[in-house]
Design an enzyme around this catalytic site. Sequence first.
Site, short mmCIF file in Angstrom:
data_model
loop_
_atom_site.label_atom_id
_atom_site.label_comp_id
_atom_site.label_asym_id
_atom_site.label_seq_id
_atom_site.Cartn_x
_atom_site.Cartn_y
_atom_site.Cartn_z
N SER A 13 1.00 -1.29 0.08
CA SER A 13 -0.02 0.20 0.04
C SER A 13 0.81 1.10 0.02
O SER A 13 0.42 2.08 -0.49
CB SER A 13 -0.95 0.08 1.14
OG SER A 13 -0.32 -0.39 2.42
N ARG A 14 2.06 0.98 0.43
CA ARG A 14 2.70 2.33 0.71
C ARG A 14 4.33 2.15 0.35
O ARG A 14 4.70 0.97 0.17
CB ARG A 14 2.75 2.90 2.13
CG ARG A 14 1.24 3.11 2.62
CD ARG A 14 1.32 4.00 3.98
NE ARG A 14 1.25 2.83 5.14
CZ ARG A 14 2.01 2.97 5.84
NH1 ARG A 14 3.17 3.60 6.20
NH2 ARG A 14 1.79 1.97 7.00
N VAL A 63 -0.23 -10.34 7.86
CA VAL A 63 0.57 -11.42 7.34
C VAL A 63 1.22 -12.24 8.73
O VAL A 63 1.44 -13.35 8.50
CB VAL A 63 1.90 -11.00 6.57
CG1 VAL A 63 1.47 -10.60 5.39
CG2 VAL A 63 2.76 -10.09 7.51
N ASN A 89 7.33 -8.08 1.93
CA ASN A 89 8.00 -6.76 2.26
C ASN A 89 7.35 -6.12 3.43
O ASN A 89 7.89 -5.28 4.18
CB ASN A 89 7.66 -5.66 1.03
CG ASN A 89 7.73 -4.50 1.35
OD1 ASN A 89 8.79 -3.77 1.29
ND2 ASN A 89 6.65 -3.70 1.46
N SER A 141 16.88 -6.09 6.07
CA SER A 141 17.42 -4.81 6.51
C SER A 141 18.89 -4.71 6.83
O SER A 141 19.44 -5.88 7.19
CB SER A 141 16.77 -4.35 7.70
OG SER A 141 17.38 -3.10 8.25
N TYR A 154 13.59 -5.82 15.88
CA TYR A 154 13.70 -5.75 14.61
C TYR A 154 15.08 -6.32 13.55
O TYR A 154 14.72 -7.01 12.80
CB TYR A 154 13.73 -4.19 14.20
CG TYR A 154 13.56 -3.70 12.68
CD1 TYR A 154 12.24 -3.77 11.92
CD2 TYR A 154 14.79 -3.38 11.93
CE1 TYR A 154 12.26 -3.21 10.64
CE2 TYR A 154 14.67 -2.86 10.55
CZ TYR A 154 13.47 -2.79 10.09
OH TYR A 154 13.29 -2.65 8.86
N LYS A 158 15.03 -9.53 11.36
CA LYS A 158 15.66 -9.30 9.80
C LYS A 158 16.75 -10.31 9.68
O LYS A 158 16.87 -10.48 8.42
CB LYS A 158 15.93 -7.77 9.64
CG LYS A 158 14.81 -6.81 9.61
CD LYS A 158 13.70 -7.07 8.47
CE LYS A 158 12.82 -6.00 8.34
NZ LYS A 158 12.04 -6.26 7.25
N ILE A 187 15.92 4.28 3.94
CA ILE A 187 15.12 4.62 2.61
C ILE A 187 14.17 5.68 3.18
O ILE A 187 13.52 5.52 4.18
CB ILE A 187 14.56 3.47 2.23
CG1 ILE A 187 15.62 2.21 2.12
CG2 ILE A 187 13.64 3.60 0.92
CD1 ILE A 187 16.73 2.65 0.83
P1 NDP Z 1 6.21 1.49 5.59
O1 NDP Z 1 5.87 1.76 7.12
O2 NDP Z 1 6.19 2.80 4.64
O3 NDP Z 1 5.24 0.66 4.96
C1 NDP Z 1 4.77 -0.73 5.74
C2 NDP Z 1 3.96 -1.52 4.93
O4 NDP Z 1 3.71 -2.96 5.55
C3 NDP Z 1 2.62 -0.77 4.72
O5 NDP Z 1 2.11 -1.26 3.44
C4 NDP Z 1 1.61 -1.58 5.61
O6 NDP Z 1 0.31 -1.72 5.38
C5 NDP Z 1 2.37 -2.92 5.57
N1 NDP Z 1 1.96 -3.71 6.77
C6 NDP Z 1 2.38 -3.46 8.11
N2 NDP Z 1 2.31 -4.53 8.96
C7 NDP Z 1 1.52 -5.34 8.15
C8 NDP Z 1 0.88 -6.76 8.44
N3 NDP Z 1 0.98 -7.16 9.69
N4 NDP Z 1 0.45 -7.35 7.61
C9 NDP Z 1 0.26 -6.75 6.24
N5 NDP Z 1 1.05 -5.54 5.90
C10 NDP Z 1 1.46 -4.92 6.95
O7 NDP Z 1 7.61 0.77 5.42
P2 NDP Z 1 8.66 0.75 4.30
O8 NDP Z 1 8.01 1.09 3.07
O9 NDP Z 1 9.86 1.67 4.78
O10 NDP Z 1 9.25 -0.68 4.67
C11 NDP Z 1 9.12 -1.73 3.82
C12 NDP Z 1 9.88 -2.79 4.23
O11 NDP Z 1 11.29 -2.54 3.98
C13 NDP Z 1 9.82 -3.40 5.55
O12 NDP Z 1 9.91 -4.65 5.92
C14 NDP Z 1 10.92 -2.79 6.47
O13 NDP Z 1 11.16 -3.14 7.38
C15 NDP Z 1 11.97 -2.68 5.38
N6 NDP Z 1 13.07 -1.82 5.54
C16 NDP Z 1 12.77 -0.39 5.28
C17 NDP Z 1 13.87 0.42 5.41
C18 NDP Z 1 13.62 1.96 5.52
O14 NDP Z 1 14.44 2.69 5.79
N7 NDP Z 1 12.40 2.32 5.16
C19 NDP Z 1 15.24 0.00 5.62
C20 NDP Z 1 15.42 -1.26 5.83
C21 NDP Z 1 14.11 -2.20 5.84
P3 NDP Z 1 -0.55 -0.42 5.77
O15 NDP Z 1 -0.37 0.71 4.72
O16 NDP Z 1 -2.02 -0.84 5.58
O17 NDP Z 1 -0.29 -0.02 7.14
#
Ligand code: NDP
Length: 246
Positions: A13-14, A63, A89, A141, A154, A158, A187
């Site tokens: 979604s994001r 999930v 993801n 990560s 976390y 990871k 990121i």
């Molecule tokens: P965001 O917080 O921007 O987005 C998180 C996403 O995960 C959203 O789509 C959210 O859905 C979904 N989500 C959260 N919990 C659940 C769940 N229980 N079941 C299903 N969906 C879920 O995160 P990022 O885009 O920054 O991160 C994406 C991935 O990358 C993650 O795994 C994060 O750990 C990893 N990562 C990110 C880094 C960063 O700097 N941003 C660095 C290293 C790793 P909803 O929109 O409905 O809440």
Amino acid sequence: MSIPRTALITGGSRGIGRAIALALSVHAQQIAIFYAGNQQAAEQTVSLLTLQGVQAMCLCCDVSDPVKVKEAVQQVRAAFGPIGILVNNAGINKDGLTLRMTPQDFDSVLQVNLAGAFHCIQACYRDMMQARWGRILNITSVAGLMGNPGQANYASAKAGLVGLTKTIARELATRGVTCNAIAPGFIDTDMTQTMDEKTLAAAMQQVPMGHMGKAEDIASAAAFLCSEAAGYITGAVLQVDGGMYM
Ligand code: NDP
């Protein structure tokens, strides 16, 4: 012309998940995303995918719940056919120094980030095995590779994903299914926007390139690892981190 394929991206979604979904529209004609509760954002991703000529759907699916994952994957299969590409993801963080971290905060982060990926892999495993083709990509990560104060939960989740990636890679290697991981550094997404200026400046000191990455930086690496061209790469952990961990 690519073969018709269905991709499933959790947390689409994001942020990084949305960027990956959009980048995968080159390799998949049907794309499903899972999200946790942000329906508006999820529907926006679907609209963007539709504009790119892809059939798309979103499903609210936590999930960390294996029953819900099984049901949701079945819904995707019924609409779009067997899943050929899975990107785990979805992720959350609940940071705090170890002395103050509650067992609940430790456990819930493991349930979403690590067990969530396991449940999704299990639900899609047979599709890929039977098709003798598949791409599984887990978003880990740098924290899982180098540790990070305040992220015992976390970083453990990871790091666990790295072990999961290598195990699935070995289990499915003879079936034409690859399983790899991407380890992003900092990121620019909602997840990192909560960092205050001082923390961010300190973080950037650790990054040789001196700036944050964009969701698209992860998405282009993801699109490659999910492509035909990456067919001989499995069990790899690709760092996309501006040189932060080397
Ligand atoms: P965001 O917080 O921007 O987005 C998180 C996403 O995960 C959203 O789509 C959210 O859905 C979904 N989500 C959260 N919990 C659940 C769940 N229980 N079941 C299903 N969906 C879920 O995160 P990022 O885009 O920054 O991160 C994406 C991935 O990358 C993650 O795994 C994060 O750990 C990893 N990562 C990110 C880094 C960063 O700097 N941003 C660095 C290293 C790793 P909803 O929109 O409905 O809440």
